[in-house]
Design an enzyme around this catalytic site. Structure first.
Site, mmCIF file in Angstrom:
data_model
loop_
_atom_site.group_PDB
_atom_site.id
_atom_site.type_symbol
_atom_site.label_atom_id
_atom_site.label_comp_id
_atom_site.label_asym_id
_atom_site.label_seq_id
_atom_site.Cartn_x
_atom_site.Cartn_y
_atom_site.Cartn_z
ATOM 1 N N HIS A 2 0.845 -1.244 -0.395
ATOM 2 C CA HIS A 2 -0.389 0.040 -0.023
ATOM 3 C C HIS A 2 0.592 1.380 0.210
ATOM 4 C CE1 HIS A 2 -3.533 2.170 2.018
ATOM 5 N NE2 HIS A 2 -2.778 2.953 0.720
ATOM 6 N N HIS B 260 1.679 5.088 -2.367
ATOM 7 C CA HIS B 260 0.666 6.159 -3.168
ATOM 8 C C HIS B 260 2.350 6.851 -4.161
ATOM 9 C CE1 HIS B 260 -2.950 5.998 -1.851
ATOM 10 N NE2 HIS B 260 -2.846 5.666 -0.539
ATOM 11 N N LEU B 261 2.306 6.456 -5.466
ATOM 12 C CA LEU B 261 3.940 6.725 -6.194
ATOM 13 C C LEU B 261 3.360 8.358 -6.631
ATOM 14 C CD1 LEU B 261 5.143 3.905 -7.219
ATOM 15 C CD2 LEU B 261 5.574 5.212 -5.199
ATOM 16 N N ARG B 262 2.295 8.641 -6.748
ATOM 17 C CA ARG B 262 1.595 9.654 -7.541
ATOM 18 C C ARG B 262 2.114 10.153 -9.328
ATOM 19 N NH1 ARG B 262 -1.657 10.942 -2.875
ATOM 20 N NH2 ARG B 262 -0.098 11.506 -1.086
ATOM 21 N N ASN C 27 -5.261 6.182 -7.271
ATOM 22 C CA ASN C 27 -5.864 7.009 -6.558
ATOM 23 C C ASN C 27 -4.908 8.392 -7.395
ATOM 24 O OD1 ASN C 27 -4.028 7.223 -4.713
ATOM 25 N ND2 ASN C 27 -5.072 8.322 -3.552
ATOM 26 N N ASP D 216 -8.888 3.082 -2.942
ATOM 27 C CA ASP D 216 -8.384 3.619 -2.151
ATOM 28 C C ASP D 216 -7.900 5.083 -2.152
ATOM 29 O OD1 ASP D 216 -5.455 4.650 -0.118
ATOM 30 O OD2 ASP D 216 -6.347 3.528 0.959
ATOM 31 N N HIS E 242 -10.643 1.245 1.907
ATOM 32 C CA HIS E 242 -10.645 2.177 2.812
ATOM 33 C C HIS E 242 -11.571 2.215 4.158
ATOM 34 C CE1 HIS E 242 -9.140 6.391 3.494
ATOM 35 N NE2 HIS E 242 -10.241 7.039 4.154
ATOM 36 N N HIS F 271 -5.480 0.166 6.072
ATOM 37 C CA HIS F 271 -3.888 0.616 7.173
ATOM 38 C C HIS F 271 -5.331 0.446 8.651
ATOM 39 C CE1 HIS F 271 -7.063 3.894 4.997
ATOM 40 N NE2 HIS F 271 -5.961 3.354 4.200
ATOM 41 N N ASP G 248 1.080 2.891 3.306
ATOM 42 C CA ASP G 248 0.602 4.189 3.252
ATOM 43 C C ASP G 248 0.918 5.581 2.922
ATOM 44 O OD1 ASP G 248 -2.492 5.766 4.537
ATOM 45 O OD2 ASP G 248 -1.599 5.413 2.220
#
Lengths: 192, 319, 431
Positions: C65, C67-69, C99, C157, C184, C237, C310
């Site tokens: 989990h 977030h690599l944007r 996301n 998520d 989530h 999470h 996360d």
């Protein structure tokens, strides 16, 4: 002469009217009469009424082939859907196969049945054949004529004429379906 | 057995194997009538049959109409838009009006499950269910079985997999009941979002991938996937459905035996089934249509006339 | 692509819970695979020798989990910088949440993430596809297409799946492809406007809080839907005592529910928010000490199956705002190991073996990923780390573009020495 009229006393047990050998002779004679009355077998189509009329038609065809050397087209007709008594007959009779092997327009169609009684079966068969075409002529050949007509139906070829009281019955047995060839008669109430 | 099927044909779930076999056996010889020049027998002459279709359906209604007319019955078609139902007449009142007009038989298709039974309980006429909601479509199940039986000679031990939206399918349910009663092995295959949660209680195997189904089955019955399923969110897209569950030539080529392919119609070509398959040598889809008329004739015949048995008249043949 | 070199990891503590291995020995890598391990192994000619004495040699960590944007916020992180940050944290693989902008909800987007990850030549990047188109919670995304393109799971998520019907359908539909559905858990009407955990601290600070129940209500909903559908739900999470009790309830009944916890929920409480430091603001928020203890115990007994980061980088400008306006999220890839060792292992709650199980073996197993093992013949995805080494967390030294961490300036124990992916060194500590 359509057949030998044998006066019968009232039997009290099932009796044999024709045994296997007698039946065979009668069928052979019927075949000759059919060929004779139709002026030869070239235009002839035999149509047996389900069920035992079909087996009888088969045997007649075999005899004709032997005698005349030509194959005769054979069909089967199940008249269940054309009966006039479907509403009252009770259990829905199982519908058998109807097979008309060739066009019947202009042909001589000989209907073959085992027993002629009220004539309603033949009436249904005539209605059904009309849905298949317009034969030049329709003949009727029956193994047993037991009288008791309710409609003006007449057999051209008769194997045996037997007077049977209303509550009596005549049964034709064929080896293909019943294991033996025989025509029996019984008065109702003693044996069915 | 004065009324071998009872008064109505509402579904296959509660019929016995004998009753189902009787219908199939009766339908067999009736096929020949549709091959004659004069495609008519007088059996139901004078009988009045109303086709009460609350859901649009061309093919089923036409099939019933042919069956009725070929049995010489008088038919009346009632489609929702033309009937007083749109004026708000209830199903109960429709039923009573039919009865007052002395209708012999009603063929009903309705969007609500149970509508056929609702009608049957309120009128004396014979009621034939032509599809009620997602509950049953018995004549479709019967014609599917007749088609398979003719092809294989028997249904016992044959493996039939129903592929597609089983959750919303009355055809699937009727097929499951009928086939299992006659001894076939039945499976279903589709996305789980389109299978009932309790599917295993129907006595069927479940395959998650169509490849597994093809590996196992003798015959596939491919159900139509409706566009509404996508808009209602059960599956993401028709395209993905075809890619994952589509019965395609490539997939069939890997089958270990020659599968029989069935479809109740109408087909979404390129969605649940590819044209090459639908039009290909293993497809019996058109035979299903032919058998449909015969099966419906058989049902009409077996239901018509509820007179009590007259044993003497029945036995021995009145000649 | 550079050639595979032979690598000999010498003298480390070989710790692989997947094969019950825990003992000092050598590990030889050839052709990108574990060729031999245990005992003393002679180095082949030309092999690189890495001295692992005093360090642990374990299967590479896998973060399910983060977030690599990219695409969309390359100013905040790219797949390249994220993959490198992961490698620096000892991760040989990460799963990237969808996301992004645009949302990763189709096969082309999944393919893009995969391609960028491959080009990064650092930790492996496995895309997670969205559950719904645009993560709008309305229309199902094409799971089949996304899985075919390389997605390993689906999740919305960032957001909760609000509609129970959509969650149900997602769980059913995912069964066809054998992938987990990760949720989530946040009931939106209860959580609306909340900036931290609802409790005494939030009351004192005058900040609207998010009650624990906002998470627990969705957790139990998801568990029940997993029971109904027979699908695999993965709860992201998890942060509260109530949640872990519910997960235990579900697992006791044989329901396929798996869960993750983040290092920050295993170490920090809502007390961190004193001073209104937005580096302590994330969703779900830091909870009470009782919650932290319960989640720690759950990690210990396996109720929580994996530890995930996360990792959520944000631009400094975005985070430097009034507390209630700041975005949620902290980075975590480069501090995860140290936080876990410091709070869980050094404190005696977990053994190192269990930690490795939760960070490497279980993630691979639950998400169907390769790795999580040192078995002979498998790809050499390996982490070499020193659990005893102390270091000071300096956000400016991070490889991630994000600086938003609550651990800045702290002295933590546990340092990654070397990370190998496919037998290639993708990170090595300087000095």
């Amino acid at each position: 002469m359509p057949g030998t009229h044998i006066p019968q006393r009232m039997p009290i047990a099932p009796t044999t009217v024709l045994n296997a050998r007698a039946l065979e002779r009668t069928v052979a004679r019927m075949a000759d009469q059919i060929v004779e009355q139709s002026d030869g077998s070239e235009n002839l189509v035999l149509v047996g009424i389900q069920r035992r009329g079909v087996q009888l038609a088969d045997r007649i065809a075999q005899v004709i082939t032997q005698r005349e050397g030509a194959a005769v087209p054979r069909g089967a007709l199940d008249i269940t859907l054309y009966r006039d008594d479907l509403q009252t007959v009770g259990p829905r009779p199982i519908v058998g196969k109807t097979v008309i092997p060739c066009a019947i327009d202009g042909k001589t169609v000989c209907i073959v049945d085992d027993v002629l009684y009220t004539g309603r079966t033949i009436r249904a068969a005539l209605d059904e054949l009309a849905d298949f075409g317009r034969p030049a002529r329709i003949m009727l050949a029956v193994l047993v004529d037991r009288g008791g007509r309710e409609l003006p139906i007449h057999a051209d070829v008769v194997g045996r004429t037997i007077d049977v009281p209303i509550r009596g019955r005549v049964d034709v047995l064929v080896s293909e379906l019943d294991g033996r060839d025989e025509v029996t008669m019984v008065i109702a109430g003693e044996e069915s | 057995m004065s009324a071998p099927l009872g008064k109505d044909l509402l579904g296959l779930e509660h019929l016995s194997a004998e009753q189902i076999t009787l219908i199939l056996d009766t339908a067999e010889p009736l096929r020949e009538i549709s091959e004659r020049a004069i495609k008519k027998v007088p059996t139901l002459r004078g009988a009045t049959v109303v086709n009460l279709f609350f859901e649009a359906s061309t093919r089923t209604r036409i099939s019933f109409e042919f069956a009725e007319k070929r049995m010489s019955a008088d038919t009346v078609n009632v489609a929702t838009s033309a009937s007083s139902v749109t004026k708000g007449e209830t199903l109960v009142d429709t039923a009573k009006n039919l009865e007052a007009m002395k209708i012999d038989m009603v063929v009903i298709r309705h969007a609500s499950s149970g509508a056929a039974r609702f009608l049957a309980e309120r009128i004396e006429s014979n009621v034939i269910n032509a599809g009620d909601g997602t509950h049953e479509h018995p004549t479709q199940g019967l014609l599917d079985m007749l088609t398979l039986r003719r092809h294989f000679g028997t249904l016992t031990g044959k493996r039939v997999c129903i592929v597609g939206d089983v959750l919303h399918s009355r055809v699937a349910r009727s097929n499951i009941w009928g086939l299992t009663k006659l001894g076939a092995e039945v499976a279903v295959c589709g996305p789980r979002s389109l299978l009932p949660t309790a599917i295993s209680e129907f006595g069927v195997q479940v395959f998650d991938r169509v490849e597994q189904a093809i590996e196992w089955a003798d015959a596939l019955n491919v159900l139509r996937l409706q566009l509404e399923r996508m808009t209602a969110g059960y599956i993401p897209s028709l395209r993905e459905y075809n890619r994952v569950f589509g019965v395609t030539r490539e997939r069939l080529e890997r089958a270990p035996r020659d599968l029989v392919i069935m479809h109740p119609g109408p087909m979404n070509r390129g969605v649940e089934i590819d044209s090459e398959v639908a039009d290909g040598p293993h497809s019996v889809i058109l035979e299903q249509v032919t058998n449909g008329v015969a099966v419906r004739m058989a049902v009409l015949y077996l239901l018509a006339g509820n007179a009590p048995a007259l044993a003497e008249a029945a036995k021995g043949g009145d000649r | 692509m550079t050639e595979h070199r032979d690598v000999l990891l010498k003298g480390g503590r070989l710790l692989d819970p997947s094969s019950n291995r825990d003992g000092v020995g050598d590990l030889l890598i050839r052709d990108g695979k574990v060729e031999a391990l245990g005992g003393v192994i002679a180095a082949p000619d030309g092999a690189d020798i890495v001295d692992c004495a005093g360090q642990v040699v374990s299967p590479g960590f896998i973060d399910v989990h983060c977030h690599l944007r990219e695409p969309g916020r390359e100013d905040v992180e790219t797949i390249l910088t994220g993959a490198r940050a992961a490698a620096a944290g000892g991760f040989t693989a990460v799963c990237a949440m969808p996301n992004t902008d645009p949302v990763t909800d189709n096969q082309a987007a999944v393919g893009f993430v995969l391609k960028q990850g491959s080009a990064a030549q650092a930790a492996r990047v496995y895309p997670i596809g969205a559950i719904s188109i645009g993560q709008n919670g309305e229309r199902l995304a094409e799971f089949g297409e996304m899985v075919h393109a390389g997605a390993v799971a689906v999740s919305d998520d960032g957001r909760p799946v609000v509609s129970a019907q959509l969650m149900r359908t997602a769980l059913e539909y995912a069964r066809t492809f054998g992938i987990p559905v990760a949720d989530h858990c946040e009931e939106p009407t209860l959580a609306a406007g909340g900036a931290m955990h609802e409790g005494f601290v939030s009351a004192r600070l005058g900040l609207k809080g998010i009650p624990a129940e906002a998470e627990e209500i969705m957790a139990i909903r998801d568990i029940l839907l997993a029971r109904l559908t027979g699908g695999h739900v993965h709860l992201c999470h998890m942060s509260t005592k109530g949640s872990v009790e519910l997960i235990r309830w579900g697992k006791d009944r044989g329901i396929t529910v798996t869960a993750e916890a983040c290092p920050h929920h295993l170490s920090l409480t809502d007390a961190e928010v004193e001073g209104y430091d937005t580096n302590a603001k994330m969703n779900p928020p830091l909870r009470t000490a009782a919650d932290v203890e319960a989640v720690q115990q759950a990690v210990k007994d396996g109720t929580i199956d994996v530890i995930a980061t996360d990792h959520a980088p944000h631009h400094n400008d975005d985070k430097q705002r009034e507390f209630s306006e700041a975005p949620n999220g902290i980075v975590g890839l480069e501090t995860a190991l140290a936080v876990n060792v410091t709070w869980l292992v050094k404190s005696g709650i977990l053994s190192l073996g269990t930690l490795v199980e939760r960070m490497a073996c279980a993630p691979a197993r639950l998400f169907g990923l390769p790795g999580g093992t040192l078995r002979r013949g498998t790809a050499a995805d390996i982490t070499v780390f020193d659990p005893a080494q102390a270091w000071t967390v300096d956000p400016n030294g991070f490889r991630t573009k994000g600086r938003n961490t609550p651990y800045g300036g702290r002295i933590l124990h546990g340092r990654v020495g070397c990370t190998l992916v496919d037998g290639r060194i993708v990170y090595q500590k300087m000095g």
